[in-house]
Design a protein around this motif. Structure first.
Motif, PDB file in Angstrom:
ATOM      1  N   LYS A  38      69.404  22.931 -24.104  1.00 55.80           N
ATOM      2  CA  LYS A  38      68.360  22.352 -24.950  1.00 55.80           C
ATOM      3  C   LYS A  38      67.065  23.160 -24.897  1.00 55.80           C
ATOM      4  O   LYS A  38      66.336  23.241 -25.873  1.00 55.80           O
ATOM      5  N   THR A  39      66.757  23.725 -23.720  1.00 56.36           N
ATOM      6  CA  THR A  39      65.569  24.561 -23.614  1.00 56.36           C
ATOM      7  C   THR A  39      65.806  25.855 -24.385  1.00 56.36           C
ATOM      8  O   THR A  39      66.680  26.644 -24.025  1.00 56.36           O
ATOM      9  N   GLN A  40      65.034  26.075 -25.451  1.00 51.16           N
ATOM     10  CA  GLN A  40      65.263  27.254 -26.285  1.00 51.16           C
ATOM     11  C   GLN A  40      64.000  28.076 -26.501  1.00 51.16           C
ATOM     12  O   GLN A  40      63.961  28.956 -27.344  1.00 51.16           O
ATOM     13  N   LEU A  41      62.959  27.781 -25.718  1.00 57.56           N
ATOM     14  CA  LEU A  41      61.706  28.511 -25.841  1.00 57.56           C
ATOM     15  C   LEU A  41      61.138  28.786 -24.451  1.00 57.56           C
ATOM     16  O   LEU A  41      61.597  28.231 -23.456  1.00 57.56           O
ATOM     17  N   ILE A  42      60.107  29.628 -24.410  1.00 56.30           N
ATOM     18  CA  ILE A  42      59.359  29.851 -23.176  1.00 56.30           C
ATOM     19  C   ILE A  42      58.342  28.720 -23.075  1.00 56.30           C
ATOM     20  O   ILE A  42      57.456  28.602 -23.927  1.00 56.30           O
ATOM     21  N   ASN A  43      58.476  27.881 -22.076  1.00 56.77           N
ATOM     22  CA  ASN A  43      57.593  26.719 -21.933  1.00 56.77           C
ATOM     23  C   ASN A  43      56.662  26.897 -20.740  1.00 56.77           C
ATOM     24  O   ASN A  43      57.118  27.070 -19.607  1.00 56.77           O
ATOM     25  N   HIS A  44      55.360  26.851 -21.017  1.00 53.74           N
ATOM     26  CA  HIS A  44      54.360  26.998 -19.960  1.00 53.74           C
ATOM     27  C   HIS A  44      53.764  25.644 -19.584  1.00 53.74           C
ATOM     28  O   HIS A  44      53.306  24.894 -20.445  1.00 53.74           O
ATOM     29  N   PHE A  45      53.756  25.361 -18.264  1.00 54.96           N
ATOM     30  CA  PHE A  45      53.118  24.163 -17.737  1.00 54.96           C
ATOM     31  C   PHE A  45      52.045  24.596 -16.744  1.00 54.96           C
ATOM     32  O   PHE A  45      52.331  25.369 -15.811  1.00 54.96           O
ATOM     33  N   LEU A  46      50.825  24.133 -16.929  1.00 58.17           N
ATOM     34  CA  LEU A  46      49.728  24.468 -16.028  1.00 58.17           C
ATOM     35  C   LEU A  46      49.719  23.483 -14.866  1.00 58.17           C
ATOM     36  O   LEU A  46      49.614  22.268 -15.066  1.00 58.17           O
TER      37      LEU A  46
END
Length: 207
Positions: free
Chosen positions: A58-66
């Motif tokens: 399901k994860t298909q992008l670069i996801n940034h969490f601060l």
């Protein structure tokens, strides 16, 4: 280290669009259905920061969490998808490769591996890729609660043996975790805290 704040910042498929902040980044990656979202939620003390799904890939992008306003947790697409087209898989692989080879803020990668499975060729190849690129990384064995403490130790030893068989002289640093009972959480966060300390010390000395 205690995580007090964790917030989603951006999703994208281009390294050039990633945050410009000069903060340390830790990339989490693994094959589909390895328990990555559950692990991220466990580490950050949130139930749905990373979206969990019974549908692999399901994860298909670069996801940034601060995290704590001073470092990024980066959730990357997996490198093994059973139910996506070859074209889609090729696109994923390209921006994953771009991220690892171009992202200056990356300080370490965490490769997630389901502890219940024998060493998989695709995992071994990815570990070799990171080593070839001289990218610091550690292995996170997930789902330890499914096998128990003693069995987990045996399975890790089996994995280490396989790594030696395929040419690894030294076993990569590893953590044994469970999102269900929070096994390994403290050790993993302490490791990140130590790297952060070194990062910011070096950064301050450069000014």
């Amino acid at each position: 280290m205690k995580i007090n704040t964790a917030e989603f910042v951006i999703s994208n498929s281009e390294v050039s669009k990633c945050p410009k902040d000069i903060l340390p980044e830790y990339a989490f990656i693994g094959r589909s259905n390895v328990g990555k979202s559950s692990l991220i939620n466990m580490l950050t003390n949130q139930k749905s920061l990373a979206k969990t799904s019974s549908r692999p890939g399901k994860t298909q992008l670069i996801n940034h969490f601060l995290i704590n306003k001073n470092w990024f947790l980066v959730d990357l697409p997996g490198y093994g998808y059973a139910k996506v087209s070859k074209l889609t898989k090729k696109v994923f692989q390209q921006f994953i490769t771009d991220y690892f080879e171009k992202r200056a803020q990356l300080v370490a990668a965490f490769v997630l591996i389901d502890i219940r499975l024998e060493a998989q060729k695709i995992d071994l190849e990815f570990l070799e890729y990171l080593a070839d690129q001289e990218i610091p990384f550690a292995i996170i064995f997930t789902k330890a609660d499914k096998v128990g403490i003693n069995k987990a130790k045996t399975l890790v030893q089996d994995y280490e043996k396989k790594l030696h068989e395929v040419g690894w002289e030294e076993t990569p640093l590893h953590f044994v975790t469970s999102s269900e009972n929070q096994t390994g959480k403290e050790e993993l966060l302490q490791y990140i805290a130590e790297i952060n300390e070194s990062f910011f010390k070096a950064k301050n000395q450069s000014f």
